[in-house]
Design a protein around this motif. Sequence first.
Motif, PDB file in Angstrom:
ATOM      1  N   PRO A  18       0.827  -1.223   0.000  1.00  0.00           N
ATOM      2  CA  PRO A  18       0.000   0.000   0.000  1.00  0.00           C
ATOM      3  C   PRO A  18       0.855   1.264   0.000  1.00  0.00           C
ATOM      4  O   PRO A  18       0.542   2.242  -0.691  1.00  0.00           O
ATOM      5  N   ASP A  19       1.951   1.231   0.783  1.00  0.00           N
ATOM      6  CA  ASP A  19       2.825   2.407   0.837  1.00  0.00           C
ATOM      7  C   ASP A  19       3.527   2.607  -0.497  1.00  0.00           C
ATOM      8  O   ASP A  19       3.683   3.728  -0.972  1.00  0.00           O
ATOM      9  N   ILE A  20       3.973   1.522  -1.105  1.00  0.00           N
ATOM     10  CA  ILE A  20       4.668   1.619  -2.387  1.00  0.00           C
ATOM     11  C   ILE A  20       3.721   2.173  -3.443  1.00  0.00           C
ATOM     12  O   ILE A  20       4.130   2.978  -4.291  1.00  0.00           O
ATOM     13  N   ALA A  21       2.464   1.773  -3.388  1.00  0.00           N
ATOM     14  CA  ALA A  21       1.497   2.293  -4.361  1.00  0.00           C
ATOM     15  C   ALA A  21       1.362   3.814  -4.232  1.00  0.00           C
ATOM     16  O   ALA A  21       1.302   4.542  -5.230  1.00  0.00           O
ATOM     17  N   LYS A  22       1.324   4.301  -2.990  1.00  0.00           N
ATOM     18  CA  LYS A  22       1.218   5.759  -2.765  1.00  0.00           C
ATOM     19  C   LYS A  22       2.450   6.456  -3.325  1.00  0.00           C
ATOM     20  O   LYS A  22       2.353   7.486  -3.995  1.00  0.00           O
ATOM     21  N   ILE A  23       3.626   5.894  -3.011  1.00  0.00           N
ATOM     22  CA  ILE A  23       4.866   6.536  -3.460  1.00  0.00           C
ATOM     23  C   ILE A  23       4.962   6.487  -4.978  1.00  0.00           C
ATOM     24  O   ILE A  23       5.410   7.440  -5.619  1.00  0.00           O
ATOM     25  N   ASP A  24       4.508   5.391  -5.561  1.00  0.00           N
ATOM     26  CA  ASP A  24       4.509   5.280  -7.028  1.00  0.00           C
ATOM     27  C   ASP A  24       3.678   6.382  -7.665  1.00  0.00           C
ATOM     28  O   ASP A  24       4.071   6.979  -8.674  1.00  0.00           O
ATOM     29  N   ALA A  25       2.510   6.635  -7.075  1.00  0.00           N
ATOM     30  CA  ALA A  25       1.629   7.684  -7.614  1.00  0.00           C
ATOM     31  C   ALA A  25       2.312   9.047  -7.519  1.00  0.00           C
ATOM     32  O   ALA A  25       2.267   9.855  -8.461  1.00  0.00           O
ATOM     33  N   LEU A  26       2.972   9.296  -6.393  1.00  0.00           N
ATOM     34  CA  LEU A  26       3.669  10.580  -6.226  1.00  0.00           C
ATOM     35  C   LEU A  26       4.831  10.692  -7.212  1.00  0.00           C
ATOM     36  O   LEU A  26       5.073  11.752  -7.795  1.00  0.00           O
ATOM     37  N   GLN A  27       5.522   9.589  -7.411  1.00  0.00           N
ATOM     38  CA  GLN A  27       6.650   9.593  -8.336  1.00  0.00           C
ATOM     39  C   GLN A  27       6.154   9.850  -9.766  1.00  0.00           C
ATOM     40  O   GLN A  27       6.786  10.577 -10.539  1.00  0.00           O
ATOM     41  N   GLY A  28       4.998   9.255 -10.091  1.00  0.00           N
ATOM     42  CA  GLY A  28       4.416   9.481 -11.412  1.00  0.00           C
ATOM     43  C   GLY A  28       4.061  10.942 -11.632  1.00  0.00           C
ATOM     44  O   GLY A  28       4.289  11.508 -12.708  1.00  0.00           O
ATOM     45  N   SER A  29       3.524  11.576 -10.596  1.00  0.00           N
ATOM     46  CA  SER A  29       3.177  13.004 -10.710  1.00  0.00           C
ATOM     47  C   SER A  29       4.427  13.845 -10.915  1.00  0.00           C
ATOM     48  O   SER A  29       4.440  14.771 -11.738  1.00  0.00           O
ATOM     49  N   ALA A  30       5.480  13.539 -10.174  1.00  0.00           N
ATOM     50  CA  ALA A  30       6.729  14.302 -10.307  1.00  0.00           C
ATOM     51  C   ALA A  30       7.297  14.134 -11.716  1.00  0.00           C
ATOM     52  O   ALA A  30       7.763  15.095 -12.332  1.00  0.00           O
ATOM     53  N   THR A  31       7.230  12.928 -12.245  1.00  0.00           N
ATOM     54  CA  THR A  31       7.740  12.669 -13.599  1.00  0.00           C
ATOM     55  C   THR A  31       6.931  13.465 -14.623  1.00  0.00           C
ATOM     56  O   THR A  31       7.502  14.097 -15.525  1.00  0.00           O
TER      57      THR A  31
END
Lengths: 183, 217
Positions: free
Chosen positions: B165-178
């Motif tokens: 669940p935490d990795i999914a949140k971080i993935d979403a944030l990383q996608g936004s930054a990209t």
Amino acid sequence: MTSQRRVLANRRNAARSTGPRSAKGKLSASRNAFRHGLAISVLEDPAACREIKDLALALAGDHPDATQLALARDAATASIELRRVREARLTLMRSINGQLGPPGAPGTGPNERSTAQGGPDTTSEKPVAASSSRNLRKSLCDLSRLERYERRAFSRRKAALRSFLCAGSGLTVRTSRKSPTSA
Amino acid sequence: MNLNPHSAAIPSTLATRLNSPPPSDKAPSAEPIIPDNVQALFGKPALLPGEDLRNYEELLKQVVLYINPKTILEWLWVKDIVEYSYDILRHQRFKTAVVGLGRRRAVRAVVAKCIHEDKHAQHLNRLTDGFFQNQEVRKELQKNLSALGLTEDCIEAQAMVDASPDIAKIDALQGSATSRRNTAVREIERGRQQLLVAGTDHPEVIEVEPHDEEKKS
């Protein structure tokens, strides 16, 4: 171009779902601005107003006309708002960073943390308390909540910078359909 | 610089510079990377504790050399590119660390499965700590795992499941930054094309067919 029927339907839907309804929800929402301050306009901060003025003058350059200055001011306001959101996000990331342990250079994992002498940390892993995991989850949730503010601030700044650029180059601003690749 | 403003991806040469952390052994350059008037607007770089300022400056230098910003607007976008690149790398680091945090929970869960006597919390905690700090305890637990047909990979798998669940949140944030970093690159190119068009004598060109010209004359 959105049809009038769609516009009216959007307005009806928005009126149905906007804002908290229960007393508890309203009380919680009324404290939002005190939690991170991002719901308050940046123009209410005197220090930020000075920075906006400086940035607007830097953007507008020498001898701008009234329109260019106004657009530069909008762009500067949007930039400072975005910076404020980023600062709030960085504060949260510092908290997460502290919970995870000091990093090496960006891109390195926890097994490559630097020691005080600058070399890699090769000692065995230390066990982590369960409370750290709970705090980390909470921090990640807070970070995800800030994403909404940053998305909006970034989008506003992009639009403001485009308007300013178009005014300076003598071109007309055209509102185009939202593309799937825009942030 | 030839960028397609409608492309979602940034050029591979720029991507290579942005995605690799710059070497930290480079000596700082004597020349200022940012002009003084721009530096006054930028302020200090936003770094986390433990992040090296030299790495940030080197990344900034690489981006500035590639983009060669001409206006304050372009400098603002350049700053975005660097800051979001840093965010992307930070998120990657967070993901790795989150899995590492989950490892202890995973070891505890696996230890609880392996031992049959004395599942008192204190004993479980002692064995879990021992897994990380004592080679003999670790070997003993590995033997127990083998007896059950399990390996240490099960611990990693359990850690990934716990952290998902935490990795999914971080993935979403990383996608936004990209996405935002790519937008910054596109906006620079879009701005330059607009200025190029505006600089011509007739920014609006109407294509006229030969027979239309005859009719008009």
